[in-house]
Structure formats: C-alpha cells, structure tokens
Scaffold this motif. Structure first.
Motif, PDB file in Angstrom:
ATOM      1  N   VAL A 161       0.873  -1.180   0.000  1.00 37.33           N
ATOM      2  CA  VAL A 161       0.000   0.000   0.000  1.00 37.33           C
ATOM      3  C   VAL A 161       0.904   1.223   0.000  1.00 37.33           C
ATOM      4  O   VAL A 161       1.719   1.378   0.905  1.00 37.33           O
ATOM      5  N   VAL A 162       0.781   2.065  -1.015  1.00 34.84           N
ATOM      6  CA  VAL A 162       1.699   3.205  -1.108  1.00 34.84           C
ATOM      7  C   VAL A 162       1.097   4.501  -0.565  1.00 34.84           C
ATOM      8  O   VAL A 162       1.826   5.415  -0.184  1.00 34.84           O
ATOM      9  N   ASP A 163      -0.219   4.593  -0.541  1.00 37.99           N
ATOM     10  CA  ASP A 163      -0.855   5.795   0.014  1.00 37.99           C
ATOM     11  C   ASP A 163      -0.955   5.675   1.532  1.00 37.99           C
ATOM     12  O   ASP A 163      -0.981   4.580   2.079  1.00 37.99           O
ATOM     13  N   THR A 164      -1.043   6.813   2.194  1.00 40.75           N
ATOM     14  CA  THR A 164      -1.380   6.808   3.618  1.00 40.75           C
ATOM     15  C   THR A 164      -2.826   6.353   3.771  1.00 40.75           C
ATOM     16  O   THR A 164      -3.686   6.712   2.966  1.00 40.75           O
ATOM     17  N   VAL A 165      -3.075   5.552   4.797  1.00 42.40           N
ATOM     18  CA  VAL A 165      -4.421   5.001   4.996  1.00 42.40           C
ATOM     19  C   VAL A 165      -4.980   5.505   6.320  1.00 42.40           C
ATOM     20  O   VAL A 165      -4.289   5.450   7.343  1.00 42.40           O
TER      21      VAL A 165
ATOM     22  N   GLU B 253      -8.313   7.580  12.918  1.00 40.37           N
ATOM     23  CA  GLU B 253      -7.020   6.912  13.114  1.00 40.37           C
ATOM     24  C   GLU B 253      -6.221   6.939  11.822  1.00 40.37           C
ATOM     25  O   GLU B 253      -6.796   6.836  10.735  1.00 40.37           O
ATOM     26  N   THR B 254      -4.909   7.066  11.935  1.00 35.29           N
ATOM     27  CA  THR B 254      -4.025   6.804  10.804  1.00 35.29           C
ATOM     28  C   THR B 254      -3.491   5.392  10.977  1.00 35.29           C
ATOM     29  O   THR B 254      -2.903   5.068  12.001  1.00 35.29           O
ATOM     30  N   VAL B 255      -3.736   4.567   9.964  1.00 28.95           N
ATOM     31  CA  VAL B 255      -3.406   3.140  10.074  1.00 28.95           C
ATOM     32  C   VAL B 255      -1.973   2.926   9.606  1.00 28.95           C
ATOM     33  O   VAL B 255      -1.546   3.519   8.609  1.00 28.95           O
ATOM     34  N   ASP B 256      -1.238   2.079  10.315  1.00 29.29           N
ATOM     35  CA  ASP B 256       0.130   1.737   9.895  1.00 29.29           C
ATOM     36  C   ASP B 256       0.054   0.901   8.620  1.00 29.29           C
ATOM     37  O   ASP B 256      -0.444  -0.230   8.638  1.00 29.29           O
ATOM     38  N   ARG B 257       0.554   1.477   7.511  1.00 28.02           N
ATOM     39  CA  ARG B 257       0.385   0.792   6.226  1.00 28.02           C
ATOM     40  C   ARG B 257       1.447  -0.273   5.970  1.00 28.02           C
ATOM     41  O   ARG B 257       1.331  -1.019   5.010  1.00 28.02           O
ATOM     42  N   THR B 258       2.484  -0.300   6.819  1.00 30.11           N
ATOM     43  CA  THR B 258       3.597  -1.200   6.491  1.00 30.11           C
ATOM     44  C   THR B 258       3.177  -2.671   6.480  1.00 30.11           C
ATOM     45  O   THR B 258       3.769  -3.482   5.790  1.00 30.11           O
ATOM     46  N   GLU B 259       2.157  -3.009   7.263  1.00 24.66           N
ATOM     47  CA  GLU B 259       1.722  -4.410   7.302  1.00 24.66           C
ATOM     48  C   GLU B 259       0.542  -4.667   6.366  1.00 24.66           C
ATOM     49  O   GLU B 259       0.038  -5.786   6.312  1.00 24.66           O
ATOM     50  N   LEU B 260       0.093  -3.643   5.660  1.00 27.78           N
ATOM     51  CA  LEU B 260      -1.086  -3.820   4.794  1.00 27.78           C
ATOM     52  C   LEU B 260      -0.671  -4.174   3.377  1.00 27.78           C
ATOM     53  O   LEU B 260       0.394  -3.763   2.915  1.00 27.78           O
TER      54      LEU B 260
END
Ligand code: C5P
Length: 224
Positions: free
Chosen positions: A135-139, A149-156
C-alpha cells in the motif's frame, strides 16, 4: 500436477456503465473475458477451465469457447454474489484436479509471470497463495467525515488474483461457510483456519471497475 482455473466473470459491470456485462466489454478488439483466458493458456500445469458467466450470456460464451479454446472448458451461470459464483465454479470442477486458481475476469492483463509464481508456490507445498502489492498511500480510518485513526500501512497489502488453493482445502472452507459473502477466496480460507501465503503481485493485474480503469487497460493494450 493438475490445475484448474475458475474465471469468475458473472459481474454486471454496472460501475463501468457499458450496458453489457463487464466480461463482454471490448478491450482493444477482444473481450475482457477472452483476454483473461489468454493469461492462463501458456501454463502447462493448467488442465481445465471453468468460466462462471453472466447467466444471460452463458450459452453464447460456451459456443465461443467450443470453437476457440485449446483447454477443456465448462461454462456455468454465475450467482448473485462473487462468493456464490465461486461456489458454482468449484462445483463444476472435474474430480481429477488437485489445485485451483480463482481469477477475476475483470483482471484481464495479469502477467503470465504472476500466474506461474502462484502455481510454483502451490507446487512447493502451500495450501493457499495470493498475489499482493504494498500500500503506497497513507491510509486512515474515518467515521463519517471525521478521521479517527491513521493506520500503519507497512503491514497492509492490496490483494489481487489469481488466488491459488488445493481444491480440497478451498472446497472445505466454502462448505464450512455456506452463507459467507467474501470479497476474495483467501478470506473464506482464512476464516476456516487455512494458512495463506503471499507472492508478489503486479500493477498490470489491476481490476477493471470504472471507465478510467478501462481507458488505462486500453492504453496498455495498445502500447503492446
Ligand atoms: O464486483 P467485483 O469487483 O467484486 O467482481 C470481481 C469479479 O467477480 C469480476 O470478475 C466479476 O465478474 C466476478 N463476479 C461474479 N459474480 C458476481 C459478482 C462478481 O462472477 N455475482
């Protein structure tokens, strides 16, 4: 190794707005469905094809496949949801088959390399394999208009198809959840406790959903 492909192609394509089922929309002189089938034809492990078709188009798709498909092919009418369509496709597989790839016909430009990688990972012993991309966009999670909430995308990961399974494993997972409506097949397998492993997906395997996606696919096809 014998691998069946179930192409789910029974979606209405309402969001594309072409007035015909999405699988039958033209993409550079061939239908989206025809191009999706072609993505699997070069794989020697693939021994049969099941197309889950829009019910009104099942007969015409079957007669087209009879004249032009080099693999044994069966056409079955789709259901109201994608999960129902997959159930119908699984029911149409021959007994001989050990593995199945479930693929969205709406991803007609999936590269053969992704298909080959999914098959190779099944061959090396995995029960369930999915192609994924980062996932390259901020989620962010939102409630109404409000960010919660801002979700940590590194595990998505973004998940594509074809998704590969041992047939007995996927059948058991669907049988255990007859009412479950899932957006992908790995979700059904996960709910049944199956370990799902990932391989690298490819941006070219994007799903054609909107008119913009179709335009992008046309440009990619015309660029060769
Ligand atoms: O609508 P969605 O994007 O989930 O569709 C993904 C794939 O599932 C598409 O190839 C579509 O044709 C297929 N599908 C189906 N039967 C349905 C709904 C979708 O075969 N009832």
């Amino acid at each position: 190794m014998s691998v069946a492909v179930v192409l789910v192609a029974a979606g209405s394509g309402e969001r594309l707005g072409h007035g015909v089922p999405k699988a039958l929309v033209d993409l550079g002189g061939r239908t989206i469905l025809d191009r999706a089938i072609t993505a699997f034809l070069g794989q020697s492990a693939v021994t049969e094809l099941v197309v889950v078709a829009p019910p009104a188009a099942a007969d015409s798709i079957a007669s087209t496949l009879r004249s032009g498909c080099p693999l044994p092919a069966v056409v079955v009418p789709g259901g109201l949801t994608r999960s129902d369509s997959v159930r119908r496709g699984l029911a149409a597989l021959s007994d001989a088959v050990e593995f199945v790839l479930i693929h969205d016909a709406a991803r007609p430009l999936v590269p053969a390399s992704v298909v080959a990688e999914v098959i190779a990972t099944l061959r090396s012993g995995s029960d369930a394999v999915i192609p994924v991309l980062p996932v390259v966009d901020t989620v962010k999670r939102v409630a109404g208009q409000q960010v919660t909430e801002t979700v940590d995308r590194t595990e998505l990961r973004r998940v594509q198809t074809p998704q590969g399974f041992r047939v007995d494993v996927l059948r058991a997972a669907y049988a255990a959840a007859p009412e479950l409506v899932a957006t992908d097949d790995a979700g059904v397998a996960e709910a049944h406790g199956v370990q799902v492993c990932t391989v690298a997906g490819d941006e070219a395997a994007f799903k054609i959903t909107t008119a913009y996606d179709l335009r992008l696919a046309e440009l990619l096809v015309s660029a060769g």
